[in-house]
Design a protein around this motif. Structure first.
Motif, PDB file in Angstrom:
ATOM      1  N   GLU A 135      -6.876   8.451   3.371  1.00  0.00           N
ATOM      2  CA  GLU A 135      -5.517   8.277   2.839  1.00  0.00           C
ATOM      3  C   GLU A 135      -4.705   9.552   3.008  1.00  0.00           C
ATOM      4  O   GLU A 135      -3.528   9.515   3.371  1.00  0.00           O
ATOM      5  N   CYS A 136      -5.345  10.690   2.770  1.00  0.00           N
ATOM      6  CA  CYS A 136      -4.663  11.980   2.914  1.00  0.00           C
ATOM      7  C   CYS A 136      -4.230  12.205   4.368  1.00  0.00           C
ATOM      8  O   CYS A 136      -3.079  12.574   4.638  1.00  0.00           O
ATOM      9  N   SER A 138      -3.840   9.933   6.761  1.00  0.00           N
ATOM     10  CA  SER A 138      -2.855   8.939   7.200  1.00  0.00           C
ATOM     11  C   SER A 138      -1.476   9.237   6.614  1.00  0.00           C
ATOM     12  O   SER A 138      -0.457   8.934   7.229  1.00  0.00           O
ATOM     13  N   SER A 139      -1.434   9.862   5.423  1.00  0.00           N
ATOM     14  CA  SER A 139      -0.144  10.272   4.856  1.00  0.00           C
ATOM     15  C   SER A 139       0.480  11.380   5.689  1.00  0.00           C
ATOM     16  O   SER A 139       1.702  11.412   5.892  1.00  0.00           O
ATOM     17  N   CYS A 142       1.859   9.772   8.672  1.00  0.00           N
ATOM     18  CA  CYS A 142       3.096   9.060   8.349  1.00  0.00           C
ATOM     19  C   CYS A 142       4.309   9.973   8.466  1.00  0.00           C
ATOM     20  O   CYS A 142       5.383   9.551   8.898  1.00  0.00           O
ATOM     21  N   SER A 143       4.158  11.241   8.071  1.00  0.00           N
ATOM     22  CA  SER A 143       5.287  12.181   8.134  1.00  0.00           C
ATOM     23  C   SER A 143       5.747  12.417   9.566  1.00  0.00           C
ATOM     24  O   SER A 143       6.913  12.740   9.799  1.00  0.00           O
ATOM     25  N   GLY A 198      -1.652   4.359   3.770  1.00  0.00           N
ATOM     26  CA  GLY A 198      -1.180   5.738   3.823  1.00  0.00           C
ATOM     27  C   GLY A 198      -0.134   5.976   4.876  1.00  0.00           C
ATOM     28  O   GLY A 198       0.800   6.759   4.681  1.00  0.00           O
ATOM     29  N   SER A 199      -0.236   5.290   6.002  1.00  0.00           N
ATOM     30  CA  SER A 199       0.720   5.518   7.095  1.00  0.00           C
ATOM     31  C   SER A 199       1.921   4.592   7.016  1.00  0.00           C
ATOM     32  O   SER A 199       2.887   4.772   7.764  1.00  0.00           O
TER      33      SER A 199
END
Length: 201
Positions: A135-136, A138-139, A142-143, A198-199
């Motif tokens: 999750e970390c 993929s976040s 995402c940015s 996450g993304s």
């Protein structure tokens, strides 16, 4: 190891607590909220070094003028304001779907899925840690994706893929007693769901 791992999150808080008094206040806060131009200049020099920073101060002054002409609305006024109604509906929809998307259920039941997949008992916490790491990462991904594709595409794509993964996960959990490999497929789907969450949303 787990107590140390949990305690490590307090390390960053301790570093911030010790170093925060040595950081200058925000220049915009000093100028807009406090009205102290000299303290603002001092903070800018401390942050960006010596030099002519008049352009930055002019930008903050423009921001101060824009804020002065903007009326602050109370919650009831925001709800009654017709021009803000669609934005309000949109934000309520996004927040509601974010809470009901299933990520909490995935985290809650993942331990049971890993146990059913015949993972060793001592390995399950590390696999769960891997979900959080996914999750970390993929976040962070995402940015970089949001600038290229935009928020709407990531929301639609993320929720579509998450719905598909949940449908497949429901199927694999129902069939896990018939086929031995379904357990591992369920684990893969859990990781995929977290990545898409996450993304996207």
């Amino acid at each position: 190891l787990w107590p140390w791992l949990l305690a490590s999150s307090g390390l960053s808080a301790l570093v911030q607590l010790v170093t925060l008094p040595f950081f200058p206040d925000s220049p915009s806060y000093l100028l807009i909220q406090k009205g102290n131009e000299e303290a603002c200049r001092k903070a800018i020099r401390k942050l960006w070094g010596e030099g002519d920073h008049q352009a930055e101060i002019d930008d903050i002054m423009k921001e101060k003028g824009a804020m002065a002409s903007t009326k602050t609305l109370r919650v009831r006024e925001v709800i009654k304001e017709r021009s803000l109604r669609w934005q309000l509906y949109f934000m309520m929809t996004v927040m509601t779907t974010l809470q009901l998307c299933g990520i909490n259920a995935i985290y809650f039941y993942s331990f049971e899925v890993f146990h059913t997949a015949k993972f060793e008992e001592y390995l399950i916490p590390y696999v769960s840690l891997g979900i959080g790491l996914c999750e970390c990462l993929s976040s962070i991904l995402c940015s970089t994706l949001i600038d290229r594709f935009g928020r709407k595409v990531l929301l639609w794509g993320g929720y579509t893929l998450m719905c598909s993964v949940l449908a497949l996960l429901t199927m694999t959990l129902s069939l896990q007693h018939r086929f031995f490999w379904m357990h591992y497929f369920s684990v893969i789907l859990i990781f995929l769901f977290v990545v898409f969450y996450g993304s996207g949303p």
